[in-house]
Scaffold this motif. Structure first.
Motif, PDB file in Angstrom:
ATOM      1  N   SER A  20      32.467  16.530  44.205  1.00 24.11           N
ATOM      2  CA  SER A  20      31.711  17.025  45.537  1.00 24.11           C
ATOM      3  C   SER A  20      30.556  17.735  44.972  1.00 24.11           C
ATOM      4  CB  SER A  20      32.632  17.968  46.354  1.00 24.11           C
ATOM      5  OG  SER A  20      33.043  18.829  45.521  1.00 24.11           O
ATOM      6  N   ARG A  21      29.518  18.011  45.722  1.00 23.86           N
ATOM      7  CA  ARG A  21      28.612  18.830  45.196  1.00 23.86           C
ATOM      8  C   ARG A  21      28.630  20.210  45.086  1.00 23.86           C
ATOM      9  NH1 ARG A  21      22.901  17.751  45.452  1.00 23.86           N
ATOM     10  NH2 ARG A  21      21.513  19.313  45.517  1.00 23.86           N
ATOM     11  N   ASN A  22      28.388  20.897  43.896  1.00 25.12           N
ATOM     12  CA  ASN A  22      28.679  22.279  43.481  1.00 25.12           C
ATOM     13  C   ASN A  22      30.089  22.545  43.718  1.00 25.12           C
ATOM     14  OD1 ASN A  22      25.938  22.890  43.219  1.00 25.12           O
ATOM     15  ND2 ASN A  22      25.465  23.498  45.335  1.00 25.12           N
ATOM     16  N   GLY A  23      30.847  21.671  43.233  1.00 26.21           N
ATOM     17  CA  GLY A  23      32.458  21.891  43.144  1.00 26.21           C
ATOM     18  C   GLY A  23      32.597  22.313  41.937  1.00 26.21           C
ATOM     19  N   VAL A  24      34.214  22.407  41.617  1.00 24.98           N
ATOM     20  CA  VAL A  24      34.714  23.020  40.517  1.00 24.98           C
ATOM     21  C   VAL A  24      35.309  21.959  39.902  1.00 24.98           C
ATOM     22  CG1 VAL A  24      36.245  24.693  39.703  1.00 24.98           C
ATOM     23  CG2 VAL A  24      35.210  25.041  42.027  1.00 24.98           C
ATOM     24  N   TYR A  25      34.835  21.931  38.563  1.00 24.78           N
ATOM     25  CA  TYR A  25      35.203  20.483  37.738  1.00 24.78           C
ATOM     26  C   TYR A  25      36.183  20.933  36.530  1.00 24.78           C
ATOM     27  CZ  TYR A  25      31.081  18.868  40.348  1.00 24.78           C
ATOM     28  OH  TYR A  25      29.999  18.714  41.428  1.00 24.78           O
ATOM     29  N   VAL A  26      36.813  21.793  36.671  1.00 26.93           N
ATOM     30  CA  VAL A  26      37.532  22.476  35.506  1.00 26.93           C
ATOM     31  C   VAL A  26      38.478  21.398  34.876  1.00 26.93           C
ATOM     32  CG1 VAL A  26      37.107  24.884  35.992  1.00 26.93           C
ATOM     33  CG2 VAL A  26      39.074  23.796  36.774  1.00 26.93           C
ATOM     34  N   ASN A  27      38.979  20.670  35.640  1.00 25.44           N
ATOM     35  CA  ASN A  27      40.076  19.461  35.433  1.00 25.44           C
ATOM     36  C   ASN A  27      39.642  17.999  34.932  1.00 25.44           C
ATOM     37  OD1 ASN A  27      39.485  19.018  37.934  1.00 25.44           O
ATOM     38  ND2 ASN A  27      41.692  18.633  38.623  1.00 25.44           N
ATOM     39  N   VAL A  28      38.214  17.984  35.135  1.00 26.70           N
ATOM     40  CA  VAL A  28      37.633  16.699  35.072  1.00 26.70           C
ATOM     41  C   VAL A  28      37.884  16.082  33.651  1.00 26.70           C
ATOM     42  CG1 VAL A  28      35.605  15.359  35.113  1.00 26.70           C
ATOM     43  CG2 VAL A  28      36.068  17.038  36.818  1.00 26.70           C
ATOM     44  N   VAL A  29      37.708  17.065  32.496  1.00 25.39           N
ATOM     45  CA  VAL A  29      37.681  16.575  31.158  1.00 25.39           C
ATOM     46  C   VAL A  29      38.939  16.076  30.794  1.00 25.39           C
ATOM     47  CG1 VAL A  29      37.398  17.179  28.746  1.00 25.39           C
ATOM     48  CG2 VAL A  29      35.656  18.024  30.589  1.00 25.39           C
ATOM     49  N   GLU A  30      40.231  16.540  31.286  1.00 26.33           N
ATOM     50  CA  GLU A  30      41.470  16.415  30.908  1.00 26.33           C
ATOM     51  C   GLU A  30      41.934  15.288  31.706  1.00 26.33           C
ATOM     52  OE1 GLU A  30      44.913  17.148  28.923  1.00 26.33           O
ATOM     53  OE2 GLU A  30      43.119  18.198  28.680  1.00 26.33           O
ATOM     54  N   ALA A  36      32.344  46.445  36.331  1.00 23.16           N
ATOM     55  CA  ALA A  36      32.623  45.145  35.876  1.00 23.16           C
ATOM     56  C   ALA A  36      31.998  44.428  37.019  1.00 23.16           C
ATOM     57  CB  ALA A  36      33.880  44.789  35.996  1.00 23.16           C
ATOM     58  N   VAL A  37      31.462  43.107  36.716  1.00 22.01           N
ATOM     59  CA  VAL A  37      30.797  42.162  37.920  1.00 22.01           C
ATOM     60  C   VAL A  37      31.646  41.101  37.619  1.00 22.01           C
ATOM     61  CG1 VAL A  37      29.320  41.354  35.947  1.00 22.01           C
ATOM     62  CG2 VAL A  37      28.800  41.496  38.485  1.00 22.01           C
ATOM     63  N   ARG A  38      31.854  40.558  39.171  1.00 21.29           N
ATOM     64  CA  ARG A  38      32.551  39.133  39.600  1.00 21.29           C
ATOM     65  C   ARG A  38      31.564  38.044  39.337  1.00 21.29           C
ATOM     66  NH1 ARG A  38      34.245  36.145  44.119  1.00 21.29           N
ATOM     67  NH2 ARG A  38      36.346  35.532  43.985  1.00 21.29           N
ATOM     68  N   ILE A  39      31.712  37.027  38.725  1.00 22.80           N
ATOM     69  CA  ILE A  39      30.966  36.047  38.612  1.00 22.80           C
ATOM     70  C   ILE A  39      31.692  34.657  38.989  1.00 22.80           C
ATOM     71  CG2 ILE A  39      29.761  34.589  36.888  1.00 22.80           C
ATOM     72  CD1 ILE A  39      29.502  37.023  35.128  1.00 22.80           C
ATOM     73  N   LYS A  40      31.148  34.121  39.990  1.00 23.27           N
ATOM     74  CA  LYS A  40      31.649  33.068  40.479  1.00 23.27           C
ATOM     75  C   LYS A  40      30.769  31.650  40.059  1.00 23.27           C
ATOM     76  CE  LYS A  40      33.224  30.969  44.580  1.00 23.27           C
ATOM     77  NZ  LYS A  40      32.998  30.960  46.553  1.00 23.27           N
ATOM     78  N   CYS A  41      31.731  30.685  39.484  1.00 17.71           N
ATOM     79  CA  CYS A  41      30.881  29.386  38.728  1.00 17.71           C
ATOM     80  C   CYS A  41      31.315  28.303  39.406  1.00 17.71           C
ATOM     81  CB  CYS A  41      31.558  29.333  37.355  1.00 17.71           C
ATOM     82  SG  CYS A  41      31.301  30.734  36.165  1.00 17.71           S
ATOM     83  N   LEU A  42      30.015  27.664  39.769  1.00 21.95           N
ATOM     84  CA  LEU A  42      30.112  26.440  40.576  1.00 21.95           C
ATOM     85  C   LEU A  42      29.381  25.138  39.868  1.00 21.95           C
ATOM     86  CD1 LEU A  42      30.024  27.645  44.216  1.00 21.95           C
ATOM     87  CD2 LEU A  42      31.974  26.820  43.231  1.00 21.95           C
ATOM     88  N   GLY A  43      29.699  23.902  40.085  1.00 19.35           N
ATOM     89  CA  GLY A  43      28.804  22.958  39.668  1.00 19.35           C
ATOM     90  C   GLY A  43      29.270  22.482  38.311  1.00 19.35           C
ATOM     91  N   VAL A  44      28.168  22.025  37.660  1.00 14.77           N
ATOM     92  CA  VAL A  44      28.089  21.368  36.034  1.00 14.77           C
ATOM     93  C   VAL A  44      28.662  22.442  35.365  1.00 14.77           C
ATOM     94  CG1 VAL A  44      27.031  20.275  34.351  1.00 14.77           C
ATOM     95  CG2 VAL A  44      26.342  19.691  36.871  1.00 14.77           C
ATOM     96  N   PRO A  45      28.140  23.529  35.179  1.00 17.25           N
ATOM     97  CA  PRO A  45      28.874  24.425  34.156  1.00 17.25           C
ATOM     98  C   PRO A  45      30.394  24.617  34.356  1.00 17.25           C
ATOM     99  CG  PRO A  45      27.113  25.415  35.251  1.00 17.25           C
ATOM    100  CD  PRO A  45      27.290  24.113  36.061  1.00 17.25           C
ATOM    101  N   THR A  46      31.146  24.383  35.331  1.00 17.49           N
ATOM    102  CA  THR A  46      32.507  24.540  35.233  1.00 17.49           C
ATOM    103  C   THR A  46      33.133  23.403  34.267  1.00 17.49           C
ATOM    104  OG1 THR A  46      32.861  23.328  37.284  1.00 17.49           O
ATOM    105  CG2 THR A  46      32.455  25.718  37.673  1.00 17.49           C
ATOM    106  N   LEU A  47      32.394  22.204  34.004  1.00 13.41           N
ATOM    107  CA  LEU A  47      33.126  21.389  33.174  1.00 13.41           C
ATOM    108  C   LEU A  47      33.457  21.885  31.830  1.00 13.41           C
ATOM    109  CD1 LEU A  47      30.899  18.305  33.583  1.00 13.41           C
ATOM    110  CD2 LEU A  47      33.334  18.395  34.100  1.00 13.41           C
ATOM    111  N   ASP A  48      32.791  22.994  31.209  1.00 14.96           N
ATOM    112  CA  ASP A  48      32.993  23.778  29.952  1.00 14.96           C
ATOM    113  C   ASP A  48      32.962  25.311  30.201  1.00 14.96           C
ATOM    114  OD1 ASP A  48      33.407  24.335  27.304  1.00 14.96           O
ATOM    115  OD2 ASP A  48      31.545  23.401  26.537  1.00 14.96           O
TER     116      ASP A  48
END
Length: 360
Positions: A281-291, A184-196
């Protein structure tokens, strides 16, 4: 006087000197021979040069030509899979279509300016069967827990950072390189893609053939499958450079749909003077922005997002994703501030209270 000087030139005798071992020695430098014969001044022997013979240049037809790479993956090759929408057609290009990012003569697919078209003879159903064959039987809970404990930590050596480009074409090559020695490989997501994140997970599984076995906020674990064979991995030609993004239609209209010019101007003024809903923030985590934006639109008509230091390009990408996910209408991008309008409520709210029915 001259004769005495000539004698001194012929023979030069130094007085005895004692070295470290207290042994006297005498250094005599004789000039009777030619100076060129002296070892320090003697020229180095040169090898005789072979005369150039008239040789004909090699015939290019005699050497075997390298055929372009052929990949049987049944999808169009793009720079980014998760950050592009096939529903939006570009209105122009910043470079000719003949400049393929795969390099000249390296790929047997036609470059259209945005994608390298897949051959039509590939059967998607056959590809799906091969993917299921590689994944094998479903993992038991104990096996999933063991893999998660091994790869989920931040000090994992098998990690890929997924940034503003999202799931890019070269990311697939990185995933298969890690799968050579790791399950398996660990993937860390940052920035705009974390919106979706749902979109990111879909493209990772669809394009790589693996399976997401762990997901927490912006951390993913992508499993390769029980029957994965590194020797039979798919051919993924690398993009040698990042292609220029095409020109898309204007995102913000001068007059928003459903409003007059004065109403649009007043909405923008209200948004700029309102307190920010969030500060991104720049290259942040935006997972809760839509909600958060959906919740704010229940009571507010205009919302402002403070995107200081995020960058103008990322601000526009965030606005595009919020327009499609919330949904809403971006009416202004100014000084790294995003002003969103919820639109006119022409219909009642459906059974899902978190989503408002809006019309453009």
């Amino acid at each position: 006087m001259l004769s005495k000087l000539n004698k001194n030139l012929k023979i030069l005798t130094l007085l005895p000197v004692k070295d470290r071992n207290s042994r006297p020695f005498t250094l005599i430098h004789s000039c009777s021979g030619c100076i060129d014969d002296d070892p320090p001044f003697s020229p180095k022997p040169q090898k005789p040069k072979n005369p150039k013979t008239g040789q004909n240049p090699p015939d290019p037809n005699s050497s075997p030509k390298k055929l372009p790479l052929k990949s049987d993956l049944p999808f169009d090759f793009q720079y980014s899979y998760s950050e592009t929408s096939p529903a939006v057609e570009p209105i122009g290009y910043r470079e000719p279509k003949r400049f393929s990012p795969f390099g000249p003569g390296r790929l047997d697919r036609k470059w259209t300016g945005t994608t390298a078209l897949a051959p039509k003879e590939v059967d998607p159903s056959r590809f799906a069967e091969g993917r299921n064959r590689v994944l094998g039987d479903p993992l038991a809970e104990e096996e999933v827990g063991e893999l998660v404990e091994r790869y989920r930590h931040s000090d994992c050596a098998r990690q890929i950072n997924l940034g503003r480009g999202g799931v890019t074409h070269n990311t697939l090559e990185d995933i298969h390189n890690h799968w050579k020695r790791a399950e398996a490989v660990r993937i860390k997501c940052l920035g705009v893609p974390t919106l979706d994140m749902d979109n990111v997970c879909f493209h990772l599984e669809d394009k790589s053939g693996g399976m997401i076995i762990y997901r927490k906020i912006n951390i993913l674990l992508l499993y390769r499958g029980r029957n994965y064979d590194p020797k039979n991995r798919p051919v993924i030609p690398l993009m040698l450079w990042k292609p220029y993004a095409p020109i898309y239609p204007k995102l913000v209209k001068n007059v928003a749909d459903g409003l007059t010019f004065e109403e649009t101007k007043e909405m923008r003024s209200r948004g700029l003077n309102s307190p920010p809903l969030m500060k991104l923030s720049r290259n942040g985590v935006y997972v809760n922005v839509v909600e958060r934006v959906r919740e704010a639109f229940k009571t507010e008509e205009v919302v402002r997002l403070d995107c200081s230091y995020v960058g103008a390009n990322d601000c526009k990408k965030i606005g595009v994703k919020l327009r499609d996910l919330v949904p809403c209408v971006p009416i202004l991008f100014k000084d790294e501030q995003i002003i969103l309008w919820r639109g006119k409520k022409d219909q009642a709210v459906d059974s899902n209270p978190s989503i408002d029915q809006t019309s453009p």
